[in-house]
Scaffold this active site. Structure first.
Site, PDB file in Angstrom:
ATOM      1  N   SER A 112      50.736 146.065 -30.205  1.00 18.70           N
ATOM      2  CA  SER A 112      50.173 145.076 -31.131  1.00 18.70           C
ATOM      3  C   SER A 112      51.073 144.584 -32.253  1.00 18.70           C
ATOM      4  O   SER A 112      50.708 143.646 -32.955  1.00 18.70           O
ATOM      5  CB  SER A 112      48.902 145.629 -31.765  1.00 18.70           C
ATOM      6  OG  SER A 112      47.848 145.456 -30.866  1.00 18.70           O
ATOM      7  N   SER A 137      47.334 142.845 -31.078  1.00 16.09           N
ATOM      8  CA  SER A 137      46.221 142.498 -31.933  1.00 16.09           C
ATOM      9  C   SER A 137      46.631 142.007 -33.324  1.00 16.09           C
ATOM     10  O   SER A 137      45.800 141.415 -34.017  1.00 16.09           O
ATOM     11  CB  SER A 137      45.317 143.716 -32.097  1.00 16.09           C
ATOM     12  OG  SER A 137      46.006 144.761 -32.746  1.00 16.09           O
ATOM     13  N   LYS A 150      47.647 143.359 -42.422  1.00 18.16           N
ATOM     14  CA  LYS A 150      46.666 143.300 -41.331  1.00 18.16           C
ATOM     15  C   LYS A 150      45.334 143.892 -41.792  1.00 18.16           C
ATOM     16  O   LYS A 150      45.302 144.910 -42.482  1.00 18.16           O
ATOM     17  CB  LYS A 150      47.201 144.077 -40.129  1.00 18.16           C
ATOM     18  CG  LYS A 150      46.314 143.992 -38.899  1.00 18.16           C
ATOM     19  CD  LYS A 150      46.928 144.762 -37.733  1.00 18.16           C
ATOM     20  CE  LYS A 150      46.096 144.654 -36.475  1.00 18.16           C
ATOM     21  NZ  LYS A 150      46.654 145.422 -35.352  1.00 18.16           N
TER      22      LYS A 150
HETATM   23  N1  GLN Z   1      46.655 145.215 -26.472  1.00 17.12           N
HETATM   24  C1  GLN Z   1      46.490 146.630 -26.551  1.00 17.12           C
HETATM   25  C2  GLN Z   1      45.035 146.988 -26.606  1.00 17.12           C
HETATM   26  O1  GLN Z   1      44.252 146.119 -26.522  1.00 17.12           O
HETATM   27  C3  GLN Z   1      47.219 147.159 -27.734  1.00 17.12           C
HETATM   28  C4  GLN Z   1      46.477 147.016 -28.986  1.00 17.12           C
HETATM   29  C5  GLN Z   1      47.203 147.592 -30.125  1.00 17.12           C
HETATM   30  O2  GLN Z   1      48.374 147.933 -30.041  1.00 17.12           O
HETATM   31  N2  GLN Z   1      46.472 147.767 -31.213  1.00 17.12           N
HETATM   32  O3  GLN Z   1      44.679 148.121 -26.727  1.00 17.12           O
END
Ligand code: GLN
Length: 481
Positions: free
Chosen positions: A179, A155, A80
């Site tokens: 994410s 994400s 990532k």
């Molecule tokens: N969707 C969540 C956010 O927008 C989690 C993101 C993540 O785990 N990096 O913060």
């Protein structure tokens, strides 16, 4: 499982050992898959062929000399883009780091490479890992390989899509509020968030430091365990990494699960859940019963405050972590008449809308006069949420929930409504706030062919138990390749 995904860690090893193909050939095969499929999926950003082939050649030399191969020898992996890679562009999905090339590797990357893995390149993600659909990337959205008009989740959408589409055998993602697990669920593959502290975050570009974790995506639970056992461990470069002894996941995973008590919290089956998702999860729980688990109904009363708590804690930490991107040291600099103007223009142009929204929310929550009402209160509620889990684990061995209330939604469907997007995290943020490990495993598909993910939580540092149950479930469910 389609033929495109047929490579697993043991399959790679077997092919290399039987001299059916070389690590170089396997690497070339994965780059050609990326070339074919990535233009549509947009799952992968920078590629690192020089580094990948050098590593493949190292593995092939070991083979030629019949030396013992390291555990991930020749396994093609993707990383990532919020995780630093020496010499490979690392953008965090943001314009502000468009041309940033880190001078060092994250510990997790270094460990993967020392274990023989071949790093193919970097995966697309929501900007600074903020999002649930991968639509917040400055480099365009990722498409879900299962249904290309749908989001892959976020994400870590690029990592999930790359593995699900067979562009990498495994990938690293990060999970702050869901994410890893949610994109794993949306793309139909196992995806694990380890305990906070299990894997070093040295070299991870921080979003919310009290929540961020690095973890694996793979096509089998065993492969996820194989990656985790390589990347975990204490690291003096990360003061939050824990000095807990590693366990032998492979041995633990094969232990019988008969008699395991699985908690089913009623709060995770409420409003807003797609009825088809509910039906699949209920069938999954039934299957667990058939293989010897005992479901126990649980109440976790603070669950309803988790989204609000998460979005205060995460944005507050983000506002402080992202202060370093000011045009002075890294990445983009927009020249202007004064220093102050330079800061403003750089940040104004470099950050996307969601990142700006989070910085503003977080700065507000931390500002004097509001700190007690928001940030301090959120910290207290976080403790209550963590306590719900501690009390639950006095009664049960693991907790089973849906990973997400819906399946993968359509591209563009939620971009205009940040709140609807935040609700995608309703079942994942609790475990993030509590610091416990969680995995999403495939639990069938709905009538329109979209994958459903089942989430398993365990107590802190009980990864082996989580993996044991996930592996037994996967086997019973017929997902084992
Ligand atoms: N969707 C969540 C956010 O927008 C989690 C993101 C993540 O785990 N990096 O913060």
């Amino acid at each position: 499982m389609s033929a495109a995904n047929a490579w697993t860690v043991p399959a790679v090893r077997e092919a290399l050992e039987a001299k059916k193909l070389s690590a170089r050939e396997l690497t070339a095969e994965f780059y050609s898959r990326i070339e074919r499929k990535n233009p549509e999926l947009n799952a992968v950003l920078a590629l690192s062929p020089e580094r990948a082939y050098a590593q493949a050649d190292r593995i092939d030399k070991l083979r030629a000399r019949n030396e013992k191969l390291p555990p991930l020898a020749g396994v093609p992996v993707a990383i990532k883009d919020v995780i630093s890679t020496r010499g490979i562009r690392t953008t965090c999905g943001s314009r502000i780091l468009e041309n940033y090339v880190p001078p060092y590797d994250a510990t997790a990357v270094e460990k993967l490479e020392s274990a023989g893995a071949v790093i193919l390149g970097k995966t697309n993600c929501d900007e600074f890992a903020m999002g649930s659909s991968n639509e917040n990337s400055a480099y365009g959205p990722v498409r879900n390989p299962v249904a290309t008009d749908r989001v892959p989740g976020g994400s870590s959408g690029g990592s999930a899509a790359a593995v699900a589409a067979g562009l990498a055998v495994a990938a690293l993602g990060t999970d702050t509020g869901g994410s890893i697990r949610q994109p794993g669920a949306f793309c139909g593959i196992p995806a694990m968030m380890p305990t906070y502290g299990r894997v070093s975050r040295y070299g991870l570009i921080a979003f919310a430091s009290s929540l961020d974790r690095i973890g694996p995506f793979a096509t089998t639970v065993r492969d996820a365990a194989a990656v985790l056992s390589v990347i975990e461990g204490h690291d003096t470069n990360d003061s939050t990494s824990a000095a807990v002894p590693a366990s032998d996941y492979f041995e633990e995973m094969e232990k019988p699960i008969r008699g395991m008590r699985i908690g089913i919290p009623v709060e995770y089956f409420g409003e807003g859940m797609d009825p088809e998702v509910r039906a699949k999860i209920e069938a999954g729980i039934e299957l667990m019963k058939q293989i010897g688990c005992q479901p126990v109904e649980l109440r976790m009363p603070h669950t309803e405050y988790a989204i609000a708590t998460y979005y205060i804690v995460a944005t507050a930490e983000a506002s402080s972590n992202l202060a370093r991107f000011d045009g002075v040291r890294y990445g983009l600099r927009v020249h202007a008449g004064s220093l102050r103007e330079m800061y403003k223009k750089t940040r104004g142009r470099g950050f996307g809308a969601e990142v700006k929204r989070r910085i503003m929310l977080g700065t507000y929550a931390l500002s004097s006069g509001y700190y007690d009402a928001y940030y301090l209160r959120a910290q207290k509620v976080r403790t209550l949420i963590a306590r719900d889990f501690i009390l639950a684990f006095e009664k049960v061995d693991a907790i089973v929930t849906p990973t997400s209330p819906t399946t993968a939604f359509r591209l563009g469907e939620r971009t205009m409504n940040p709140l609807a997007m935040y609700l995608a995290d309703i079942y994942t943020v609790t475990g993030s706030l509590a610091g416990i490990p969680g995995i999403s495993v495939p639990c069938g598909t709905t009538s329109d062919g979209l994958p459903v993910g089942l989430q398993i939580f365990g107590p802190r540092f009980a990864e082996s138990r989580v993996l044991q149950l996930a592996h037994a479930f996967e086997k019973a469910n017929g997902f084992l390749i």
